[in-house]
Design a protein around this motif. Structure first.
Motif, short mmCIF file in Angstrom:
data_model
loop_
_atom_site.label_atom_id
_atom_site.label_comp_id
_atom_site.label_asym_id
_atom_site.label_seq_id
_atom_site.Cartn_x
_atom_site.Cartn_y
_atom_site.Cartn_z
N GLY A 96 50.10 76.56 32.25
CA GLY A 96 49.54 77.11 33.80
C GLY A 96 48.20 77.54 33.49
O GLY A 96 47.97 79.20 33.17
N THR A 97 46.97 76.87 34.07
CA THR A 97 45.29 77.78 33.87
C THR A 97 45.02 78.01 35.32
O THR A 97 44.95 77.92 36.20
CB THR A 97 44.04 76.63 33.21
N PHE A 98 44.74 79.49 35.12
CA PHE A 98 43.70 80.26 36.28
C PHE A 98 42.34 78.98 37.30
O PHE A 98 41.99 79.25 36.36
CB PHE A 98 43.55 81.50 36.52
N SER A 99 42.56 78.97 38.23
CA SER A 99 41.78 77.84 38.07
C SER A 99 40.75 78.18 40.14
O SER A 99 39.90 77.49 40.00
CB SER A 99 41.88 76.18 38.59
N GLY A 100 41.20 79.62 40.01
CA GLY A 100 40.00 79.80 41.15
C GLY A 100 41.11 81.69 41.69
O GLY A 100 42.23 81.83 40.75
N SER A 101 40.55 81.97 42.65
CA SER A 101 40.61 83.50 42.71
C SER A 101 42.36 83.60 42.89
O SER A 101 43.20 84.67 43.10
CB SER A 101 39.87 84.18 44.08
N THR A 102 42.72 81.89 43.72
CA THR A 102 44.60 82.11 44.51
C THR A 102 44.76 80.33 44.33
O THR A 102 45.74 80.40 44.49
CB THR A 102 44.77 82.79 45.20
N SER A 103 44.44 80.42 42.60
CA SER A 103 45.12 79.14 42.31
C SER A 103 45.23 77.98 41.07
O SER A 103 44.83 79.49 40.17
CB SER A 103 44.31 77.52 42.74
N MET A 104 46.31 78.35 40.52
CA MET A 104 46.85 77.69 39.06
C MET A 104 46.57 76.19 39.22
O MET A 104 47.15 75.30 39.36
CB MET A 104 48.06 78.14 39.02
N ASP A 105 46.22 75.52 38.01
CA ASP A 105 47.15 74.34 37.22
C ASP A 105 47.58 74.32 36.72
O ASP A 105 48.05 74.94 35.58
CB ASP A 105 45.45 73.00 37.23
N TRP A 106 49.11 73.83 37.01
CA TRP A 106 49.90 73.33 36.03
C TRP A 106 50.61 72.22 35.16
O TRP A 106 49.98 71.02 35.88
CB TRP A 106 51.32 74.26 36.28
N GLU A 107 51.04 71.85 33.96
CA GLU A 107 51.43 70.73 32.86
C GLU A 107 52.71 71.10 32.44
O GLU A 107 52.50 71.84 32.27
CB GLU A 107 50.57 70.70 32.31
N TYR A 108 53.74 70.40 32.71
CA TYR A 108 55.33 70.89 31.86
C TYR A 108 56.03 69.83 31.99
O TYR A 108 55.51 68.59 32.38
CB TYR A 108 55.40 72.40 32.70
N THR A 109 57.36 70.42 31.05
CA THR A 109 58.35 69.49 30.64
C THR A 109 59.43 69.92 31.20
O THR A 109 59.15 70.82 30.42
CB THR A 109 57.71 68.38 29.78
#
Length: 141
Positions: A112-125
């Motif tokens: 998961g990568t922080f993409s803003g002050s209150t959001s994250m983008d995730w990739e998982y299996t």
């Protein structure tokens, strides 16, 4: 004038010497915990990568791992249930979840990568039994 300057020069030298002897950590203290911005309750909107299924929304609670200062615990990650936690390793703006079994026969891994002050983008299996599935998700605090 020159006499007055000579009179105060030892004092000026002493002040300059003392100021140069301050430890660097006193000039730039870093008392923060890089995990802090990840701590809290996050709303995940998860979409399977390979199936044409609608997105699912659920919450994940991220807390400090008291046993390891570079890790966090993610309760209900991949919608496995609130009584189960995956651990993640925090580095700057990223949480990496190494492959781990979080419940009997249920394995997760991802980032998961922080993409803003209150959001994250995730990739998982996830692997449930013999079925492996990949997901993307957006998490908001």
């Amino acid at each position: 004038m020159f006499t007055r300057l000579l009179k105060y020069s030892p004092l000026l030298l002493l002040i300059g010497f003392m100021a140069s002897c301050l430890p660097d950590e006193d000039l730039n203290p870093d008392n923060g915990d890089i995990r802090e911005k990840f701590i809290g309750t996050w709303r995940f909107i998860e979409t399977p990568v390979t199936r044409g299924v609608d997105a699912v929304s659920y919450t994940v609670t991220i807390i400090y791992d008291q046993d390891n200062s570079s890790q966090v615990l993610l309760k209900n990650f991949a919608q496995v249930g609130g009584q189960y936690s995956a651990y993640g390793i925090v580095t700057n703006d990223r949480i990496t979840i190494p492959s781990q079994e979080v419940a009997q026969g249920f394995t997760v891994s991802g980032t998961g990568t922080f993409s803003g002050s209150t959001s994250m983008d995730w990739e998982y299996t996830t692997i449930a039994g013999s079925t492996m599935e990949s997901f993307t998700a957006t998490a908001t605090k």
